[in-house]
Design a protein around this motif. Structure first.
Motif, PDB file in Angstrom:
ATOM      1  N   HIS A  37      10.818  35.859  10.458  1.00 27.65           N
ATOM      2  CA  HIS A  37      11.510  37.143  10.310  1.00 27.65           C
ATOM      3  C   HIS A  37      11.626  37.913  11.619  1.00 27.65           C
ATOM      4  O   HIS A  37      10.903  37.638  12.575  1.00 27.65           O
ATOM      5  CB  HIS A  37      10.770  38.012   9.281  1.00 27.65           C
ATOM      6  N   VAL A  38      12.531  38.893  11.619  1.00 31.75           N
ATOM      7  CA  VAL A  38      12.665  39.823  12.745  1.00 31.75           C
ATOM      8  C   VAL A  38      12.384  41.213  12.204  1.00 31.75           C
ATOM      9  O   VAL A  38      13.130  41.699  11.350  1.00 31.75           O
ATOM     10  CB  VAL A  38      14.083  39.785  13.358  1.00 31.75           C
ATOM     11  N   GLY A  39      11.304  41.822  12.679  1.00 33.16           N
ATOM     12  CA  GLY A  39      10.923  43.118  12.126  1.00 33.16           C
ATOM     13  C   GLY A  39      11.060  44.258  13.103  1.00 33.16           C
ATOM     14  O   GLY A  39      10.827  45.416  12.755  1.00 33.16           O
ATOM     15  N   CYS A  40      11.399  43.963  14.355  1.00 37.99           N
ATOM     16  CA  CYS A  40      11.483  45.043  15.340  1.00 37.99           C
ATOM     17  C   CYS A  40      12.339  44.580  16.506  1.00 37.99           C
ATOM     18  O   CYS A  40      12.705  43.412  16.571  1.00 37.99           O
ATOM     19  CB  CYS A  40      10.088  45.410  15.862  1.00 37.99           C
ATOM     20  N   SER A  43       9.266  43.849  20.397  1.00 38.29           N
ATOM     21  CA  SER A  43       8.258  42.795  20.587  1.00 38.29           C
ATOM     22  C   SER A  43       6.879  43.199  20.076  1.00 38.29           C
ATOM     23  O   SER A  43       5.870  42.745  20.599  1.00 38.29           O
ATOM     24  CB  SER A  43       8.147  42.404  22.066  1.00 38.29           C
ATOM     25  N   GLN A  44       6.824  44.051  19.056  1.00 42.48           N
ATOM     26  CA  GLN A  44       5.535  44.602  18.656  1.00 42.48           C
ATOM     27  C   GLN A  44       5.074  44.245  17.256  1.00 42.48           C
ATOM     28  O   GLN A  44       3.933  44.501  16.911  1.00 42.48           O
ATOM     29  CB  GLN A  44       5.571  46.136  18.772  1.00 42.48           C
ATOM     30  N   CYS A  45       5.940  43.643  16.401  1.00 44.21           N
ATOM     31  CA  CYS A  45       5.567  43.550  14.986  1.00 44.21           C
ATOM     32  C   CYS A  45       4.960  42.209  14.594  1.00 44.21           C
ATOM     33  O   CYS A  45       4.213  42.118  13.629  1.00 44.21           O
ATOM     34  CB  CYS A  45       6.763  43.859  14.102  1.00 44.21           C
ATOM     35  N   GLY A  46       5.323  41.133  15.286  1.00 40.10           N
ATOM     36  CA  GLY A  46       4.742  39.826  14.995  1.00 40.10           C
ATOM     37  C   GLY A  46       5.339  39.092  13.807  1.00 40.10           C
ATOM     38  O   GLY A  46       4.865  38.009  13.445  1.00 40.10           O
ATOM     39  N   CYS A  48       7.941  37.486  13.757  1.00 38.66           N
ATOM     40  CA  CYS A  48       8.707  36.351  14.281  1.00 38.66           C
ATOM     41  C   CYS A  48       7.806  35.269  14.877  1.00 38.66           C
ATOM     42  O   CYS A  48       8.299  34.379  15.562  1.00 38.66           O
ATOM     43  CB  CYS A  48       9.629  36.864  15.374  1.00 38.66           C
ATOM     44  N   LYS A  58       5.832  34.992  20.170  1.00 44.42           N
ATOM     45  CA  LYS A  58       6.842  35.795  19.473  1.00 44.42           C
ATOM     46  C   LYS A  58       8.202  35.198  19.769  1.00 44.42           C
ATOM     47  O   LYS A  58       8.677  35.255  20.908  1.00 44.42           O
ATOM     48  CB  LYS A  58       6.768  37.239  19.971  1.00 44.42           C
ATOM     49  N   CYS A  60      11.026  36.185  19.125  1.00 43.07           N
ATOM     50  CA  CYS A  60      12.056  37.156  19.500  1.00 43.07           C
ATOM     51  C   CYS A  60      11.993  37.480  20.978  1.00 43.07           C
ATOM     52  O   CYS A  60      12.838  38.173  21.508  1.00 43.07           O
ATOM     53  CB  CYS A  60      11.864  38.460  18.716  1.00 43.07           C
TER      54      CYS A  60
END
Ligand SMILES: Cc1cc2nc3c(=O)[nH]c(=O)nc-3n(C[C@H](O)[C@H](O)[C@H](O)COP(=O)(O)OP(=O)(O)OC[C@H]3O[C@@H](n4cnc5c(N)ncnc54)[C@H](O)[C@@H]3O)c2cc1C
Ligand code: FES
Ligand code: FES
Lengths: 157, 264
Positions: A37-40, A43-46, A48, A58, A60
């Motif tokens: 998934h892409v959550g942000c 580069s902070q959510c993890g 991906c 990561k 992304c």
């Protein structure tokens, strides 16, 4: 356009990509593996996180061309022969997910931890997972699941 | 993100050739700062020259009273390195607390130093530990290297090859970190040498800086209590969403005391 060759979930992949293609876009858009998934965009959510060359990264924040020649594992590659990975099983049993958006990244990241440290304590699990944000904030059961999995894997499972 | 030409040289010479004569070339190390910046269109390089294939840039070694860390050593490698832990344990500990596990798996010392984020951790280590930045053509003292906010003494197309740290008698780094990014809201590195103590502060100002008052006090008495009477001037510090200058001044002193207490 550069041509890259890599292995994704044990299957060889050869394809032409633009240099600017992010690894996560290769995985989701080109290979249709939408578990990552892409959550942000910071580069902070993890959400991906995937394994590249035996390390969690990561996807992304990495270019597809940088994964040329490497082994990539996404959440779709964790189960083997129809059997869930012990981490997936532990998440299932411990209710380690709510909406499940963060789960693929958390599971991959935790698998990297258990490779480096097969018997982490609670503090070490929490510290390692700092890069994985769960917007449902179900951290307790995530940590419980990782701990159970570590215990079981030590037991020879 | 705009498209660009991607290059993957396997030697320092070829890396230098790859940027030569290009419009807007950039080296790519771990990509943990550059790729996010490119995603926001804040950098639009014509050419990206990946350093991942240059094996010599990954080397870590002790050389007499110097610890050499190659530009492409990742934060995770430095944190786990026996050579670093033995020579200068504060650097291993610092590297192990940068960002999160995935940032540490990709991010490198060379990239961190070249990016020169005012809240990055490594700049404090470089300045306190009297480091020299080695490039493909010269050596730059750490204190001359960090010039301004996100600015360094690097010229266009200049490649950092390694950082040379001078081994101290003891040293340590403590930071008060942003809960979101882990960057330093205030970070202090102290290092004791035969000829005195060096104190470098990151995260609190517009760039890393030394603190003469603390250095003098600690050179006389390397003990946290020596800092009790030292003033940290909030006037030179930053105010932003994370902390006021006054709070940062307070944190600098607390982190400095902790660093002295934990020095090894
Ligand atoms: C979520 C998150 C949290 C983070 N937390 C922290 C933190 O707590 N503390 C901290 O210090 N940092 C933190 N960082 C930044 C991280 O340490 C980066 O790895 C680092 O700033 C850049 O290193 P890199 O190898 O990824 O470089 P890149 O992103 O690849 O490059 C950065 C810049 O340096 C240049 N460059 C790279 N290598 C060289 C070289 N050898 N010679 C010349 N120029 C070069 C590039 O052209 C580019 O301009 C964080 C990053 C993220 C995404
Ligand atoms: S999408 Fe958030 S870290 Fe990659
Ligand atoms: S389970 Fe919903 S984000 Fe983690």
């Amino acid at each position: 356009m550069p041509t890259i060759k890599l292995t994704v979930n044990a299957k060889p992949v050869t394809m032409e990509v633009e240099a600017r293609t992010l690894l996560v876009d290769l995985i989701r858009e080109h290979l249709k593996l939408t578990g990552t998934h892409v959550g942000c965009d910071t580069s902070q959510c993890g959400a991906c996180v995937v394994m590249v060359g035996g390390q969690s990264v990561k996807s992304c924040s990495m270019l597809a061309v940088e994964a040329d020649g490497q082994d990539v594992t996404t959440i779709e590659g964790m189960a083997k022969n129809g059997e869930l990975h012990p981490l997936q099983k532990a998440f299932h049993e411990n209710h380690g997910l709510q909406c499940g958006f963060c789960t693929p990244g958390v599971v991959i990241s935790a698998s990297d931890l258990l490779k480096k440290n097969p018997s982490p304590d609670e503090g070490q699990i929490r510290e390692w997972l700092e890069g994985n944000i769960c917007r449902c904030t179900g951290y307790h059961n995530i940590v419980k699941a990782v701990q159970q999995c570590a215990d079981e894997m030590k037991g020879g499972a | 993100m705009d498209n660009f030409e991607f290059h993957k040289p396997t030697s320092i010479d070829d890396a230098i050739k790859a940027v030569d004569g290009k419009d807007e070339p950039k080296f790519l190390a771990g990509g943990q700062s550059l790729i996010p910046v490119m995603k926001l269109d804040m950098a639009q390089p014509s050419d990206l020259v990946s350093l991942a294939g240059v094996a010599t840039l990954k080397e870590i070694k002790e050389d007499g009273d110097t610890l050499v860390i190659g530009a492409m050593a990742t934060h995770a490698t430095v944190a786990e390195s026996d050579a670093v832990t033995k020579a200068i344990p504060s650097i291993a500990s610092m590297a192990g607390h940068i960002g999160d596990a995935q940032v540490r798996n990709r991010g490198t010392i060379g990239g961190s130093v070249a990016h020169a984020d005012p809240a990055a951790d490594y700049p404090a280590a470089l300045v306190a530990l009297n480091a020299t930045v080695k490039t493909h053509k010269r050596e730059i003292a750490a204190e001359d290297f960090f010039t301004e906010l996100f600015e360094t003494a690097l010229e266009e197309g200049e490649l950092i090859t390694a950082i040379h740290f001078k081994k101290p008698k003891r040293s340590w780094y403590e930071k008060f970190q942003s809960p979101a990014s882990k960057y330093a809201i205030a970070g202090v590195c102290v290092a004791e040498y035969d000829d005195g103590v060096r104190v470098a502060i990151t995260g609190a100002g517009n760039k890393v800086f030394r603190h003469a008052g603390m250095e003098k006090a600690l050179s006389g008495n390397f003990d946290p209590s020596a800092l009790d009477g030292v003033d940290v001037d909030a006037g030179e510090l930053r105010t932003d969403v994370e902390a006021s200058a006054e709070y940062r001044a307070h944190l600098v002193k607390v982190m400095a005391k902790r660093a002295v207490k934990n020095a090894r």
